[in-house]
Design a protein around this motif. Structure first.
Motif, PDB file in Angstrom:
ATOM      1  N   PRO A  56       4.998  10.789   2.310  1.00  0.00           N
ATOM      2  CA  PRO A  56       4.609   9.523   1.928  1.00  0.00           C
ATOM      3  C   PRO A  56       5.298   8.333   2.708  1.00  0.00           C
ATOM      4  N   ALA A  57       4.573   7.241   2.793  1.00  0.00           N
ATOM      5  CA  ALA A  57       5.414   6.058   3.424  1.00  0.00           C
ATOM      6  C   ALA A  57       4.788   4.789   2.698  1.00  0.00           C
ATOM      7  N   THR A  58       5.293   3.612   3.213  1.00  0.00           N
ATOM      8  CA  THR A  58       4.933   2.465   2.596  1.00  0.00           C
ATOM      9  C   THR A  58       4.568   1.538   3.740  1.00  0.00           C
ATOM     10  N   ASP A  59       4.990   1.869   5.000  1.00  0.00           N
ATOM     11  CA  ASP A  59       4.691   1.081   6.202  1.00  0.00           C
ATOM     12  C   ASP A  59       3.738   1.915   7.304  1.00  0.00           C
ATOM     13  N   LYS A  60       2.451   1.664   7.050  1.00  0.00           N
ATOM     14  CA  LYS A  60       1.331   2.208   7.837  1.00  0.00           C
ATOM     15  C   LYS A  60       1.656   2.129   9.289  1.00  0.00           C
ATOM     16  N   GLU A  61       2.141   0.891  10.009  1.00  0.00           N
ATOM     17  CA  GLU A  61       2.403   0.815  11.069  1.00  0.00           C
ATOM     18  C   GLU A  61       3.543   1.678  11.675  1.00  0.00           C
ATOM     19  N   GLY A  62       4.378   1.971  10.904  1.00  0.00           N
ATOM     20  CA  GLY A  62       5.552   2.759  11.149  1.00  0.00           C
ATOM     21  C   GLY A  62       5.046   4.207  11.094  1.00  0.00           C
ATOM     22  N   ALA A  63       4.092   4.545  10.143  1.00  0.00           N
ATOM     23  CA  ALA A  63       3.783   5.872  10.043  1.00  0.00           C
ATOM     24  C   ALA A  63       2.957   6.111  11.149  1.00  0.00           C
TER      25      ALA A  63
ATOM     26  N   MET B 169       0.835  -1.163  -0.073  1.00  0.00           N
ATOM     27  CA  MET B 169      -0.047   0.043   0.161  1.00  0.00           C
ATOM     28  C   MET B 169       0.981   1.423   0.037  1.00  0.00           C
ATOM     29  N   LYS B 170       0.519   2.207  -0.958  1.00  0.00           N
ATOM     30  CA  LYS B 170       1.045   3.464  -0.876  1.00  0.00           C
ATOM     31  C   LYS B 170       0.447   4.393   0.051  1.00  0.00           C
ATOM     32  N   LEU B 171       0.783   4.966   1.021  1.00  0.00           N
ATOM     33  CA  LEU B 171       0.315   5.780   1.904  1.00  0.00           C
ATOM     34  C   LEU B 171       0.804   7.228   2.035  1.00  0.00           C
ATOM     35  N   LEU B 172      -0.146   8.098   2.340  1.00  0.00           N
ATOM     36  CA  LEU B 172       0.207   9.405   2.720  1.00  0.00           C
ATOM     37  C   LEU B 172      -0.137   9.877   3.740  1.00  0.00           C
ATOM     38  N   LEU B 173       0.631  10.486   4.635  1.00  0.00           N
ATOM     39  CA  LEU B 173       0.402  10.954   5.828  1.00  0.00           C
ATOM     40  C   LEU B 173       0.339  12.613   5.473  1.00  0.00           C
ATOM     41  N   ASN B 174      -1.077  13.262   5.891  1.00  0.00           N
ATOM     42  CA  ASN B 174      -1.084  14.362   5.693  1.00  0.00           C
ATOM     43  C   ASN B 174      -1.536  14.966   7.082  1.00  0.00           C
ATOM     44  N   THR B 175      -0.761  16.096   7.485  1.00  0.00           N
ATOM     45  CA  THR B 175      -1.070  16.964   8.513  1.00  0.00           C
ATOM     46  C   THR B 175      -1.342  18.157   8.141  1.00  0.00           C
ATOM     47  N   THR B 176      -2.623  18.916   8.429  1.00  0.00           N
ATOM     48  CA  THR B 176      -2.899  20.259   8.156  1.00  0.00           C
ATOM     49  C   THR B 176      -3.014  20.905   9.218  1.00  0.00           C
ATOM     50  N   PHE B 177      -2.225  21.990   9.393  1.00  0.00           N
ATOM     51  CA  PHE B 177      -2.171  23.143  10.513  1.00  0.00           C
ATOM     52  C   PHE B 177      -2.833  24.097  10.098  1.00  0.00           C
ATOM     53  N   VAL B 178      -3.749  24.773  11.114  1.00  0.00           N
ATOM     54  CA  VAL B 178      -4.555  26.141  10.828  1.00  0.00           C
ATOM     55  C   VAL B 178      -3.767  26.972  11.774  1.00  0.00           C
ATOM     56  N   ILE B 179      -2.998  27.908  11.287  1.00  0.00           N
ATOM     57  CA  ILE B 179      -2.280  29.002  12.122  1.00  0.00           C
ATOM     58  C   ILE B 179      -3.003  30.355  11.747  1.00  0.00           C
ATOM     59  N   HIS B 180      -2.645  31.098  13.011  1.00  0.00           N
ATOM     60  CA  HIS B 180      -3.188  32.574  12.898  1.00  0.00           C
ATOM     61  C   HIS B 180      -1.817  33.071  11.859  1.00  0.00           C
ATOM     62  N   THR B 181      -2.282  34.153  11.091  1.00  0.00           N
ATOM     63  CA  THR B 181      -1.310  34.605  10.150  1.00  0.00           C
ATOM     64  C   THR B 181      -0.063  35.250  10.774  1.00  0.00           C
ATOM     65  N   SER B 182      -0.362  35.832  12.172  1.00  0.00           N
ATOM     66  CA  SER B 182       0.798  36.535  13.068  1.00  0.00           C
ATOM     67  C   SER B 182       2.087  35.556  13.043  1.00  0.00           C
ATOM     68  N   ILE B 183       1.830  34.365  13.107  1.00  0.00           N
ATOM     69  CA  ILE B 183       2.991  33.233  13.273  1.00  0.00           C
ATOM     70  C   ILE B 183       3.478  32.509  12.133  1.00  0.00           C
ATOM     71  N   GLU B 184       2.811  32.936  10.819  1.00  0.00           N
ATOM     72  CA  GLU B 184       3.239  32.118   9.791  1.00  0.00           C
ATOM     73  C   GLU B 184       4.629  32.055   9.570  1.00  0.00           C
ATOM     74  N   THR B 185       5.582  32.908   9.462  1.00  0.00           N
ATOM     75  CA  THR B 185       6.924  32.921   9.227  1.00  0.00           C
ATOM     76  C   THR B 185       7.639  32.036  10.094  1.00  0.00           C
ATOM     77  N   ASP B 186       7.207  32.437  11.355  1.00  0.00           N
ATOM     78  CA  ASP B 186       8.020  31.402  12.652  1.00  0.00           C
ATOM     79  C   ASP B 186       7.580  29.870  12.210  1.00  0.00           C
TER      80      ASP B 186
END
Length: 103
Positions: free
Chosen positions: A61-68, A1-18
């Motif tokens: 991307p990951a190939t090992d779901k358990e490891g991800a 299985m080809k796996l993609l771990l996607n994490t979406t961060f919602v941030i305030h614009t004041s901290i975007e650069t940092d």
């Protein structure tokens, strides 16, 4: 299985650069050091959820779901605690596991 771990961060614009510096110098290097993930990508989500926010997706991307899952539940959990400590109430996140399908 080809796996993609996607994490979406919602941030305030004041901290975007940092925040982007943190993703590039802390979050992604930690993921790469695990040996579980291929080349990560960072993308700005163009749909705004709230005024004065940005959504940034980190996909790995990951190939090992358990490891991800193990990396996410252990190491990424600590990194997200660091994120919350650095910018309380200015960043949130959610993670989805996706299976890549052939075209």
């Amino acid at each position: 299985m080809k796996l993609l771990l996607n994490t979406t961060f919602v941030i305030h614009t004041s901290i975007e650069t940092d925040f982007l510096q943190w993703v590039r110098t802390v979050y992604i290097p930690s993921a790469k050091a695990s040996g579980i993930f291929g080349q990560p990508t960072i993308a700005r989500v163009l749909t705004r959820l709230e005024p004065d926010t940005e959504s940034i997706a980190v996909q790995m991307p990951a190939t090992d779901k358990e490891g991800a899952e193990r990396w996410h539940d252990e190491t990424a959990a600590l990194l997200k605690d660091d994120l919350t400590a650095r910018w309380p109430n200015l960043a949130l996140h959610f993670t989805t596991y996706m299976e890549l399908l052939d075209l």
